[in-house]
Design a protein around this motif. Structure first.
Motif, short mmCIF file in Angstrom:
data_model
loop_
_atom_site.label_atom_id
_atom_site.label_comp_id
_atom_site.label_asym_id
_atom_site.label_seq_id
_atom_site.Cartn_x
_atom_site.Cartn_y
_atom_site.Cartn_z
N VAL A 1 0.85 -1.19 0.00
CA VAL A 1 0.00 0.00 0.00
C VAL A 1 0.88 1.24 0.00
O VAL A 1 0.66 2.18 -0.77
N ASP A 2 1.87 1.25 0.88
CA ASP A 2 2.87 2.31 0.91
C ASP A 2 4.21 1.69 0.56
O ASP A 2 4.64 0.69 1.16
N LYS A 3 4.89 2.28 -0.41
CA LYS A 3 6.16 1.74 -0.85
C LYS A 3 7.21 1.86 0.25
O LYS A 3 7.03 2.54 1.26
N LEU A 4 8.31 1.16 0.01
CA LEU A 4 9.38 1.11 1.00
C LEU A 4 9.94 2.52 1.22
O LEU A 4 10.25 3.23 0.27
N THR B 1 1.95 -15.80 3.62
CA THR B 1 2.71 -14.78 2.91
C THR B 1 4.09 -14.62 3.54
O THR B 1 4.21 -14.53 4.77
N HIS B 2 5.14 -14.61 2.68
CA HIS B 2 6.51 -14.45 3.14
C HIS B 2 7.03 -13.09 2.70
O HIS B 2 6.62 -12.55 1.67
N ILE B 3 7.99 -12.58 3.49
CA ILE B 3 8.63 -11.33 3.16
C ILE B 3 10.15 -11.56 3.17
O ILE B 3 10.68 -12.20 4.08
N VAL B 4 10.84 -11.06 2.14
CA VAL B 4 12.29 -11.24 2.02
C VAL B 4 12.91 -9.88 1.76
O VAL B 4 12.41 -9.10 0.93
N TRP B 5 13.99 -9.58 2.52
CA TRP B 5 14.71 -8.31 2.37
C TRP B 5 16.04 -8.54 1.62
O TRP B 5 16.72 -9.55 1.81
N TYR B 6 16.37 -7.59 0.77
CA TYR B 6 17.61 -7.65 -0.01
C TYR B 6 18.32 -6.31 0.09
O TYR B 6 17.68 -5.25 0.15
N VAL C 1 12.38 -5.17 -0.88
CA VAL C 1 11.59 -6.09 -0.09
C VAL C 1 10.57 -6.74 -1.02
O VAL C 1 10.00 -6.09 -1.89
N ILE C 2 10.41 -8.06 -0.85
CA ILE C 2 9.52 -8.83 -1.73
C ILE C 2 8.49 -9.55 -0.88
O ILE C 2 8.82 -10.18 0.13
N ASP D 1 4.82 -9.18 -4.93
CA ASP D 1 4.96 -7.76 -5.18
C ASP D 1 6.27 -7.33 -4.54
O ASP D 1 6.73 -7.94 -3.55
N SER D 2 6.90 -6.34 -5.09
CA SER D 2 8.17 -5.88 -4.56
C SER D 2 8.17 -4.36 -4.49
O SER D 2 7.41 -3.67 -5.18
#
Length: 1588
Positions: free
Chosen positions: A1267-1270, A1293-1298, A1334-1335, A1343-1344
């Motif tokens: 909804v709000d980008k990083l 739902t998973h979240i992955v940070w890069y 973030v994905i 979504d990323s």
């Protein structure tokens, strides 16, 4: 006429709703029968009333009425629906003139002449209703019931006549009693009568006799010549007469009888009611002035049918011969009545009144008695005795002795409204004439007729001019009618007003109101009955019961007396301690909660009633709140006998109260009682009070089974034992003996004032022990009921105040007794709140407008009070004044005149005249004005014009008003050339008059501006001609420049058809108000150009064809209001604007709020829309694409919303073929409009791309998405947090940070709390720069979101980090070191991007080896080595975050510098000592393990300045070098320790001690020598062998 309540007599209008309850049904039936002819009949009855009794008794009324308005309703056929309220007519002292005027009323029109027959028919119908006359006589009798309630009506002003102190006041029961007007209505003087004392039997006999007599005359039967009894001698004389004489006399008697019968029949057909005649004084009593101790006799003669009763009054108090034997003698013989007063003294100085009354009316005549004393006989002590002992009847004035005092009220209090807990104040200014300083009035306040005494709840004050009463903490008990009575000896006046007290806000929403009027009844040694009244407000839920609390006087602890709520409004409280005093309170409870507690009761002592009476009559000590009761020692032990007179005095569902009398045989000691019960029909007696006997001969038995029958008995006991039981009571059923009353009936509201309504009702059938009634009102259609009273009212009549004028209300009533509240009555008929009509007040300011030889033209001002309806006309009277002595009044006009100017003809030249004017309306002719100044009838020869007249102010606003006037009747010798208007402030002197206009005005109106808001002004007008300026007009009434709330103006309007109209609204109209339109302040007579339409409170003046002929000022005045008026000017410019707007409306277009527009919706749909300002329900739209109409279908979704004016079309997808022009065409009636939008080329392509993007975005949002980008934020700890807001998340739902395409491992799995994902980066620095991503992903998609923290973005973030770090810096502190002084501050953490600068005394510091800065961990410091006095001053640390600077300052001077420098010196010396002290630098191990026989060599380095001394210790003992152990110290620093061959004896702790003047240091080494295992075993074997 029945008595009016005190508070209503002082209101502007009489109450029209007083009726006797016994006549209500009869009158209602009669009203139905005569409804069809009520209008004609009302006119006839009014004319009859004006022309008969009211005028016939004019002279008496002139003496008795200060307000001089005979309150009459014409005839017995009083019809409320006909609205023919008639208050008689103004009482003049020229009865002959009034007879002529009554004839004018009768001959006014053909309809009035016909009304006589209608009146006769109405009277015939009444004659057939004998019960109506019987009830009328009963009403008459009831009106004469209590002579102590005799009062004089004061509707229009306070009477100056003397009044004797009344014995009692009208109670609330009396004033709220439903009273109908009796039939016929009295037409006598305006005095309210309660009557002459008489027994009920005598009144019944008199009524029956009157009905029989009336019926006799009505039917024509039994009418004969009355015969006179003859004596025996007369009979003998007639017997000696000749036959001829006897026959002639017999014939004469027959002829006379026939003539009488014909005359009676004629009168009966003409008007049966003429058989009755109101009382009339033939001879009135005259006033007397006599010497003290003389006798005086008043005489009067009265005529009337039925024979009037005459009652004598002294100062309005009936004279009772029995209470003053020998003082008064009252005689009545053959119509001659007399009052004789014996041995008169100063107490007899008074006004005496003879009152004659029968069913046709009442009349009074007055006479005064003045008793004088010979000069020198006055008791001198009386003159100095003060106000207490000196009789007020002897008040000394400059002119002798005052025979009466005139008491009037100014600035009176009105009906007051308050809430529980608030402070309410009532006040009145009292004017007493004559004002004798020695005599002070007695100020008394009454509530509902009961004298009020000062208390903590009530405070009274009398300032000498103003009387006030303050309720410091209002409660519902304080609600009622408050009466202020001012007493001067035997004279007094009263003024009354009602006070309403509402419930305080409940602590719990929905809780009921607090009970009220808590009282303690039947108090005894350990028992009391507490009673109360139920509240009017139940909070919306039925009241379940009540809790009773008690508190011992002197304490603050409240104890609840009952565990379960009781519904009955009485409760017996037992268990009291004898001799102690208690107070009680009550709380109501419903399902919402418990109410606030009631006001506490008066304290009550738990005592035997006999003891209480003895203590009251012989108090022995001040009251302390507790009474100590002692009993005599018993003389002997006597078992008491049984109690007597045992009975059940009260029985409810919850308890039964027993009462008995103590036994006669009881010894000399106190006794107590045991109560026993058993079920009726059995002998199973059970003791009720098993533990403690009761002391009082009263007891409440609880815990009984509802519906069962019980018997009770009582035993006495004392120290000698328990006596025999009393006789048992009769079987008593446990149930409520008092039923809840039924609902009242026949709720009838009638108009009273513009904010109040009189409500009457009938008592519910079989009602017992009624406490009163609660009345509720509701605005029609609102459905919300509000209480009109919060304290139950007695009687069946109540005035509901505080209503909104013009609103329609309905009312309902419920009855109250101790058992509870009845059901509500049926709702009354709706009634609109408006004032009842009354006769108008007198006109005033009579002036002569023109005078010629035989006539004079008069002008006057309209009455200030019109009586609630418009003035129908005026009557003018005049009289000659000869040598200052006025003559008899004569009528100037028989027919009413409508204008306020009139020319009186046929006057005598050079004769002085006085004039008076009376106004008339539907209610009748009002009180005449005061006589004018004397004017001489002579020819005016002056050249200048006479005064203008009818000067009036309208359209009053805060800074302007409009003044109107009429031209003078006398114009002078030349035509009028104009007018001058003068004005001044009301309080200004005469010399402050100033002219408003410099040049004469040609018109007869002027708008005056420049007024000051809130200032009162007066105005006058002068006419001018060639000869000069004439006499000014009468001065207007004072006018305050203000714009009243709710003021409305005339508004011009152009409707949809182009019709131009002027509109004016008024929300203050009375039933008789009218809209009066004028142009240039002249009545509009030509209706060819303007059409006026009025409906309700709105009036519209419509132009038929607006043109130049219609230019001008249009004004509208609403009659019968408080000056409601407004105007509007139509000039040429305004006319052009209106005509243009009219043309636009005639040929209209649909106005658009917005043109056709396009937007992309969430799913990529394309929405075309436009907004019309307004659309009707018939509006429609056509949709066109490239000149072809398109229709609603799969591709196009079309909608027209007429309510909002929104027209829209939605397309699912925008394709290439959709490029073109779109048009919406609107049609609404005859109005049309259209709007187009061109979508071609780049515009179309851009819109198409936007639609595709939105479609893809919508699909993205179907799975987990951002909804709000990083983004980032810096926390309070100066850390950086990367965060984003997500939606449509589920557990999988998973979240992955890069970072820079490398996954960032996180310790915990994110829980998506609040839909926010975060990544915390501690101590953010340049190494953390990079690209973060973030994905989100699950089975629905992914979504990323990416965030680049490089270059500018990184710099911005670092600036924020630096700013936060700078903000975290602590204040600068001072620290001394061995090198110098250090200034430092701590931050959360330090980054290189944070630039640090130092300033000394506003000069930037240049860093050297002596002064330098640095950062150590989180500490930022400035080091000043070897400080000097030049280093003193203010130091500032500046932190720059890249955008702004942050400063921290410290003052290093004075004491701060001295202390820091001293500490530096100390630390420096300590550092030197530490540097040069002796020490072991190294080389020696802590532990040495060596094999026996080996060589040990240890060495170390020591240092010290000066060179230290070296010594050794072994096991803490001095150790020196020997052959085996060699110790060396070489070159002042090298120390060695050598043992050539070690043995076990060398094991131990060795210490090297170095020492110089700066200190000593010791270093230890432990030497452990061991023997190898083989050698040990061989040695052991050698030892064994040696032993062998």
């Amino acid at each position: 006429m029945m008595s009016l309540p005190f508070y209503q007599r002082h209101h502007e209008h009489y109450d029209r709703a007083y009726r006797h309850k016994a006549l209500e049904s009869t009158v209602s039936q009669y009203q139905k029968e005569t409804k069809s002819k009520s209008a004609v009949y009302a006119q006839g009855s009014t004319a009859y009333a004006r022309g008969s009794a009211a005028y016939r008794h004019a002279s008496a009324a002139n003496l008795s009425l200060d307000s001089s308005a005979a309150y009459s309703h014409g005839s017995s056929a009083y019809d409320l629906e006909s609205a023919a309220y008639s208050y008689g007519s103004t009482a003049y002292d020229h009865s002959a003139a009034q007879s002529k005027r009554s004839a004018a009323y009768s001959l006014d029109s053909e309809s009035l002449s016909k009304s006589s027959a209608a009146y006769s028919r109405g009277s015939e119908s009444i004659n057939k209703l004998a019960a109506a006359y019987r009830l009328g006589a009963e009403a008459y009798s009831l009106g004469l019931k209590d002579s102590s309630l005799m009062i004089e009506d004061q509707s229009y002003k306070m009477s100056p006549k003397a009044k004797r102190a009344k014995q009692n006041l009208i109670s609330e029961d009396k004033e709220n009693e439903a009273i109908d007007y009796s039939v016929p209505i009295f037409t006598g003087r305006e005095v309210s009568i309660s009557g002459i004392t008489d027994t009920e039997e005598e009144r019944i006999k008199e009524s029956a006799a009157y009905v029989a007599q009336r019926n006799l005359f009505a039917t024509g039967e039994g009418v004969s010549v009355s015969k006179v009894a003859k004596s025996t001698s007369e009979e003998e004389r007639h017997e000696k007469k000749s036959r001829k004489v006897a026959i002639r006399e017999s014939a004469e008697r027959v002829a006379l009888k026939k003539t009488l019968e014909e005359t009676q029949a004629f009168h009966k057909k003409l008007n049966q009611d003429k058989l009755l005649h109101a009382p009339e004084f033939v001879i009135e009593p005259r006033s007397h002035t006599i010497w003290e101790k003389q006798n005086v006799k008043f005489h009067c003669s009265v005529a009337g049918w039925p024979a009037p009763r005459v009652t004598w009054y002294k100062n309005n108090v009936p004279i009772n011969v029995q209470t003053h034997p020998g003082k008064y003698i009252i005689e009545s013989r053959y119509g001659l009545h007399s009052l004789e007063i014996s041995t008169c003294d100063f107490d007899d100085i008074a006004q005496y009144r003879a009152s004659a009354m029968n069913v046709k009316g009442e009349i009074s005549a007055y006479a005064s008695l003045v008793v004088k004393r010979y000069k020198g006989d006055i008791d001198a002590s009386l003159l100095y005795a003060g106000t207490v002992s000196m009789p007020l009847g002897l008040g000394v004035t400059p002119h002798g002795y005052a025979s009466r005092f005139e008491i009037s009220f100014v600035d009176k209090f009105d009906v007051a409204f308050g809430r529980e807990g608030e402070t309410i104040s009532l006040g009145c200014t009292v004017v007493i004439n004559p004002d004798i300083k020695r005599f002070k009035p007695d100020i008394e306040w009454y509530r509902n007729g009961v004298l009020i005494t000062p208390s903590k709840w009530v405070q009274m004050h009398w300032s000498g001019e103003r009387a006030s009463l303050t309720l410091t903490h209002a409660n519902k008990e304080d609600e009622g009618l408050y009466t202020l009575r001012v007493v001067m000896g035997d004279y007094y006046e009263e003024y009354s007003g009602y006070v309403f007290v509402r419930d305080a806000d409940a602590e719990i929403p929905g809780a009921p109101g607090a009970p009220l009027d808590v009282q303690c009844l039947d108090a005894n040694k350990d028992y009391v009955i507490v009673s109360w009244k139920q509240p009017a407000v139940d909070g919306g839920n039925p009241i379940l019961g009540y809790f009773i609390d008690r508190c011992e006087v002197g304490t603050t602890h409240w104890t609840q007396c009952n565990e379960t709520p009781v519904k009955f409004a009485r409760f017996p409280v037992t268990g009291l301690i004898e001799g102690r005093s208690y107070i009680f309170r009550v709380r109501a409870v419903n399902k919402a909660g418990i109410s606030l507690p009631s006001r506490v009761s008066e304290p009550v002592a738990a005592l035997d009633p006999a003891d209480r009476a003895r203590l009251r009559s012989h108090p022995s000590a001040p009251w302390t709140g507790q009474i100590i009761v002692t009993e005599e020692e018993p003389a002997e032990g006597v078992v008491p006998g049984p109690p007597t007179d045992l009975q059940v005095i009260e029985a409810t569902k919850n308890y039964v109260v027993l009462s008995w009398k103590p036994p006669g045989q009881r010894g000399h000691e106190g006794i107590m009682y045991f109560v026993e019960k058993c079920v009726a029909g059995t002998e199973d007696w059970q003791r009720v009070n098993t533990e403690i006997p009761v002391k009082s001969p009263r007891f409440a038995v609880f815990d009984l089974s509802e519906g069962k029958s019980y018997c009770f008995r009582v035993r006495c006991c004392n120290s000698a034992g328990i006596g025999e039981p009393s006789e048992a009571t009769e079987a008593t059923v446990v149930d409520d003996k008092l039923d809840i009353p039924k609902a009242p009936g026949r709720i009838m509201p009638t108009r009273n004032t513009d904010t109040s309504v009189v409500v009457t009702w009938t008592e519910p059938p079989d009602a017992k022990e009624l406490v009163g009634y609660y009345i509720e009102s509701s605005v029609v259609g609102s459905g919300r009921w509000e209480p009109c009273n919060n304290n139950p009212v007695k009687g069946t009549r109540f005035i509901c105040h505080g209503l909104v004028n013009g609103e329609k209300y309905v009312f309902r009533v419920r009855a109250v007794n101790a058992a509870g509240l009845s059901e509500f009555s049926q709702d009354s008929e709706p009634i609109e709140v408006q004032a009842a009509i009354a006769a108008p007040s007198p006109p005033y300011d009579i002036m002569v407008l023109e005078s010629v030889r035989d006539s004079m033209a008069l002008g006057w001002k309209q009455p200030k009070v019109t009586g609630g309806t418009e003035i129908t006309g005026y009557y003018v009277n005049y009289r000659e004044v000869v040598d200052g002595v006025p003559g008899k009044w004569m009528e100037a006009n028989i027919k009413a005149i409508s204008e306020r100017a009139y020319r009186i003809q046929n006057l005598k030249e050079n004769v002085v005249y006085q004039f008076q004017v009376a106004a008339a309306n539907l209610a009748g002719v009002g009180t005449p004005s005061l006589p004018s100044q004397p004017f001489k009838c002579e020819e005016w020869t002056i050249a200048v014009p006479g005064p203008p007249h009818d000067v009036a102010c309208i359209e009053v606003r805060k800074d302007s008003l409009v003044l109107l006037w009429k031209e003078p009747v006398y114009t002078g010798r030349s035509p009028i050339a104009g007018y001058y208007v003068d004005m001044k402030e009301t309080e200004a002197k005469e010399e402050h008059w100033r002219s408003v206009n410099e040049k004469p005005l040609q018109k007869k109106y002027l708008k005056i501006g420049g007024l000051k808001e809130g200032v009162s002004y007066v105005f006058r007008v002068r006419a001018t001609n060639q000869a000069g300026v004439g006499k000014p007009s009468n001065v207007t009434e004072p006018v305050v420049a203000e714009t009243r709330p709710g003021t409305k103006e005339v508004v011009v309007n152009v409707d949809d058809n182009g019709v131009i109209s002027l509109n004016f609204e008024c929300d203050q109209m009375s039933p008789n108000s009218k809209f009066v339109w004028s142009k240039n302040y002249e009545p509009i007579e030509d209706d060819s150009r303007l059409n006026i339409d009025t409906k309700g409170g709105k009036s519209k003046a419509t132009f038929k064809d607006l043109g130049e002929d219609d230019l001008g000022i249009y004004s509208c005045v609403v009659t019968d209001t408080d000056g409601v008026s407004s105007s509007l000017t139509i000039d040429e410019e305004e006319m052009k604007r209106l005509l243009a707007l009219s043309h636009e409306r005639k040929f209209p277009t649909v106005p658009l709020a917005s043109e056709l527009a396009v937007e992309i919706l969430e799913k990529g749909e394309v929405r075309f829309w436009l907004q019309a300002e307004k659309l009707s329900g018939n509006a429609k739209a056509n949709f066109v694409f490239n000149d072809k109409e398109i229709f609603n279908g799969e591709k196009y979704k079309m909608k027209v919303d007429q309510k909002t004016g929104l027209v829209e079309m939605i397309m699912d997808k925008l394709e290439d073929k959709d490029e073109g022009t779109y048009t919406f065409q609107l049609q609404d009636g005859k109005a049309t409009n259209q709007s187009s939008l061109v979508l071609i080329g780049d515009v179309f392509k851009k819109l198409q791309d936007e639609a595709d993007f939105q479609r893809k975005e919508w699909h993205r949002r179907q799975g987990p998405h951002f909804v709000d980008k990083l983004g980032w934020e810096v926390t309070d700890d100066c850390n950086v947090m990367l965060k984003c807001k997500v939606a449509n998340i589920k557990k999988e739902t998973h979240i992955v940070w890069y970072k820079d395409d490398r996954e960032i491992m996180v310790d915990e799995e994110h829980d998506f709390k609040d839909g926010v994902c975060t990544l915390l980066i501690s101590e953010f620095s340049k190494k953390d720069a990079g690209v973060y991503e973030v994905i989100l992903k699950d089975d629905r998609g992914k979504d990323s979101s990416e965030l680049k923290l490089k270059e500018t973005a990184f710099a911005d973030l670092m600036n924020e980090v630096c700013r936060r770090i700078a903000l975290s810096a602590t204040d600068l502190k001072i620290q001394s070191t061995a090198e110098g002084i250090r200034l430092y501050s701590y931050v959360t953490y330090y980054v290189e991007d944070l630039r640090v600068g130092w300033v000394h005394n506003d000069t930037q510091i240049k860093f050297t080896d002596r002064v330098k800065t640095g950062v150590t961990g989180e500490q930022i410091w400035l080091q000043i080595n070897e400080p000097t006095p030049q280093d003193k001053g203010k130091y500032t640390m500046e932190l720059f975050d890249g955008k702004t600077g942050h400063k921290k300052t410290v003052d290093l001077s004075g004491q701060a510098f001295d202390e820091a420098f001293a500490e530096f010196q100390r630390l420096k010396q300590a550092a030197i000592a530490e540097k040069n002290r002796a020490r072991v630098l190294g080389g020696l191990p802590d532990v040495v393990t060596i094999q026996e026989g080996k060589a040990l060599n240890l060495s170390c380095t020591v240092w010290g300045d000066p060179t230290p001394e070296v010594s050794w210790l072994k096991n803490e003992k001095a150790f020196v070098s020997d052959a085996n152990c060699i110790l060396k110290f070489e070159s002042g620093k090298n120390v060695s320790f050598t043992i050539s061959t070690v043995s076990t004896l060398d094991s131990g702790k060795y210490s090297i001690v170095v020492k110089n003047k700066y200190g000593t240091e010791t270093s230890d080494v432990t030497v452990s020598v061991f023997i190898p295992e083989e050698e040990r075993q061989s040695e052991q074997e050698k030892k064994k062998e040696a032993k062998k």
